[in-house]
Design an enzyme around this catalytic site. Sequence first.
Site, PDB file in Angstrom:
ATOM      1  N   ASP A 118     -15.410  -6.617   8.988  1.00 25.40           N
ATOM      2  CA  ASP A 118     -16.446  -5.655   8.625  1.00 25.40           C
ATOM      3  C   ASP A 118     -17.828  -6.304   8.597  1.00 25.40           C
ATOM      4  O   ASP A 118     -18.782  -5.784   9.190  1.00 25.40           O
ATOM      5  CB  ASP A 118     -16.129  -5.003   7.271  1.00 25.40           C
ATOM      6  N   LYS A 151      -7.013  -5.961  11.052  1.00 24.72           N
ATOM      7  CA  LYS A 151      -7.645  -4.652  10.861  1.00 24.72           C
ATOM      8  C   LYS A 151      -8.642  -4.337  11.967  1.00 24.72           C
ATOM      9  O   LYS A 151      -8.776  -3.174  12.376  1.00 24.72           O
ATOM     10  CB  LYS A 151      -8.334  -4.604   9.497  1.00 24.72           C
ATOM     11  N   ASP A 170     -10.436   2.643   3.730  1.00 23.28           N
ATOM     12  CA  ASP A 170      -9.133   2.030   3.496  1.00 23.28           C
ATOM     13  C   ASP A 170      -8.207   3.080   2.908  1.00 23.28           C
ATOM     14  O   ASP A 170      -8.647   4.099   2.371  1.00 23.28           O
ATOM     15  CB  ASP A 170      -9.264   0.846   2.541  1.00 23.28           C
ATOM     16  N   GLU A 177       0.861  -1.185   0.000  1.00 21.08           N
ATOM     17  CA  GLU A 177       0.000   0.000   0.000  1.00 21.08           C
ATOM     18  C   GLU A 177       0.901   1.241   0.000  1.00 21.08           C
ATOM     19  O   GLU A 177       1.201   1.801   1.048  1.00 21.08           O
ATOM     20  CB  GLU A 177      -0.913  -0.009   1.229  1.00 21.08           C
ATOM     21  N   ASP A 194      -0.283   0.086  10.591  1.00 24.25           N
ATOM     22  CA  ASP A 194       0.054  -1.196  11.193  1.00 24.25           C
ATOM     23  C   ASP A 194       1.403  -1.724  10.724  1.00 24.25           C
ATOM     24  O   ASP A 194       1.859  -2.752  11.207  1.00 24.25           O
ATOM     25  CB  ASP A 194      -1.045  -2.223  10.892  1.00 24.25           C
TER      26      ASP A 194
END
Length: 757
Positions: free
Chosen positions: A470, A277, A301, A107, A136
């Site tokens: 989620d 997450k 995100d 990412e 993280d």
Amino acid sequence: MANSNSLHLYEKVELRNTLHRVIEFIILFLLLSLLVYRLLSFNNHKLSWSIAFLCELWFTFSWVITMSNKWNLVDHKPYPDRLLQRVPKDELPAVDLFVTTADPELEPPIITVNTVLSLLAVEYPTDKLACYVSDDGCSPITFYSLVEASKFAKIWVPFCKKYNVQVRAPFRYFTNNSKLSGNNNNNSSMEFKHEWKMVKDEYEQLSSKIEDVVRKSVNPSDIIDGDFLVFSNVQRNNHPTIIKVVWENKEAHSNRSVPHLVYISREKRPKRPHHAKAGAMNVLTRVSGLMTNAPYMLNVDCDMFASSPNIILHAMCMLLGSKNENENAFVQCPQVFYGGLKDDPFGNHMVVLWKYVAHGISGIQGPFYSGTGCVHRRRVIYGLSPNYVKVGETNAKSMMQGKSVDEELLDMFGKEFTKSAADALNGKAECSNMLTKTIEAACLVAGVGYEYGTQWGKKVGWMYGSTTEDILTGLSIHNKGWRSILYAPDPPAFLGCAPTGGPASMTQQKRWATGLLEILLSKNCPIFGTLFANLQFRQCLAYFWILSWGLRSVPELCYAALPAYSIITNSHFLPKGPERAYYIPISVFLFYNLYTLLEYLRTSLSIRAWWNNQRMGRITTMSAWLFGFLGVILKLLGISETVFEVTRKDQSTSSDEGTEDTEAGKFTFDQSPVFVPPTAMLFMQLTALATALLRLQPPARDGVGSGSLETMCSVLLVVCLLPFLKGLFGSGKYGIPMSTIFKSAGLALLFYTLCRY
């Protein structure tokens, strides 16, 4: 004229879908007819007939659920002007913005930076916003990128608001400025052109700085000095809590003010559970609860930037406009992707799924929480039910257990968080005037051991127990009786990166299938929510539809193997030509494909996009979903644990979506075993067709051998697996590795041997 206080802040619009309903009933009738035919013919057939019946029974059940999901299509339309007439702008509720990132390589920081900048620049009072970024990966590069981004934000945010810029992620704005420059009439003035050039140059400098650090040509410690020292000698999974107030908004009412920006890297220690997450989201919730304690929270995100500047104001219409604010728990926006490959070759844009299934479920109890692009009520995340009483009032349940309210809050939230939780539950928004004063307490609640002895992840916060935290969190909210709202504006509220290439798509799909099946086969199964909680029956069916993705791999894989088995053994599992039932499976095939094709055409997608999604549906089921199913079985047997795998994010800078080179849409492979089952299936179908072509079939066992329908099914599967057929002759990442080919050939040979004997 109606009083502004009496007007609804949003409207629920029912969408008609008569043609689709008619075709749905036709398909259901045909499926039931096929099942009746199977039952009446059981005595004359053997194993393949029984397997086909069980698979078709599953397909019929799945179709009934699909019909239920799509039966009441609804949309929602907010009225922000009415909200601003009712609530002055400076009295709008505060919103905490959460951005999560986990790996600076998968990412890239420049993607995270653009997401953060788009959120800081939304059309909402800056003193009501605070952006928290969870890293993280504990990456100094990510922290450095945010520091530099905060400097750029001081010119970017005022520029966006002055000229009414519509897309407020700078990389998209400057790449597509001719389309996205805004609708302000002053955008052609010399002043605008001068400022545009200045801001563009500043963004290019920001990008260059971040790229230099990523390439390690510049060391962040040479630039950040003291702030960077905390990252010295830390490992990704072994470090203390790091919280940095990157920017504190002390000029709340200035035209050039920028919302708070806070960097968080929670404590991690080896062999201590971090809950992926979900754990990061709970830390964000607690840290923000001590610093700003906004009654609403938006989470995205790191690759999902705000595409609509008014998205928060629109979400407030639907949350503040519900009955006594005790009806709607969260507002979920669809996941829409930018810079997507033409015709969606990997079938991961899910446009039709959001258009029909999500809008249909929105007409029941509300859409699922999909982990990004969602605005929550903080009180709901803290476990509150719709029929709540204030914390300070007498609580009969606590009295029966011999606990005071303070003791109950302590058991639920932990010592350092009790007051913040009580304030939030009672609707108070008291928070520190200086964020830096709360850092010490924030570090405590972000510690790896803080949750022990509390109900975080069990009854409050984001739920633990699945890699799809989620869906599990949304299910727990719906179980309490809350509703949710799907908001799908045009243009989209948020835009993100879709995985490109086979491995990235399979990784994402495998994680989803694994996490969803974990929920279904646990105490959190939605059936229990309907029996013992407040989950509506049709909402339970909707959850079963998505949670059973991994289970679907078994009947689909078995059904896909039946044509090859029938051809090799010279038997049949579908009706023969002289029978009237011969036309039932043909009709099912034609009507189903007509039905799905109409959905794609009505969503303004091409026929090729429809075919790509149909093809990828078969590939995904027999690869990623199958391995997700096997992973959960191994977990239940105590052999292994499921792992949260981060999906690679690739930033697209194409100025013209859908015009990428042809290589970009080609299927790619790696050494992952997830590619073995589809390759083996391809070999099985090719072997069966070769057996029929060379007339190597044995005499028909029941006097009636395989027929045209089995052959057509086998050919259709080969066409669906065409990317794998090309991969057999490809090279590099476009070729299937030899190890995968050998394993697949071995499985196909074993299948052929078992069929013959």
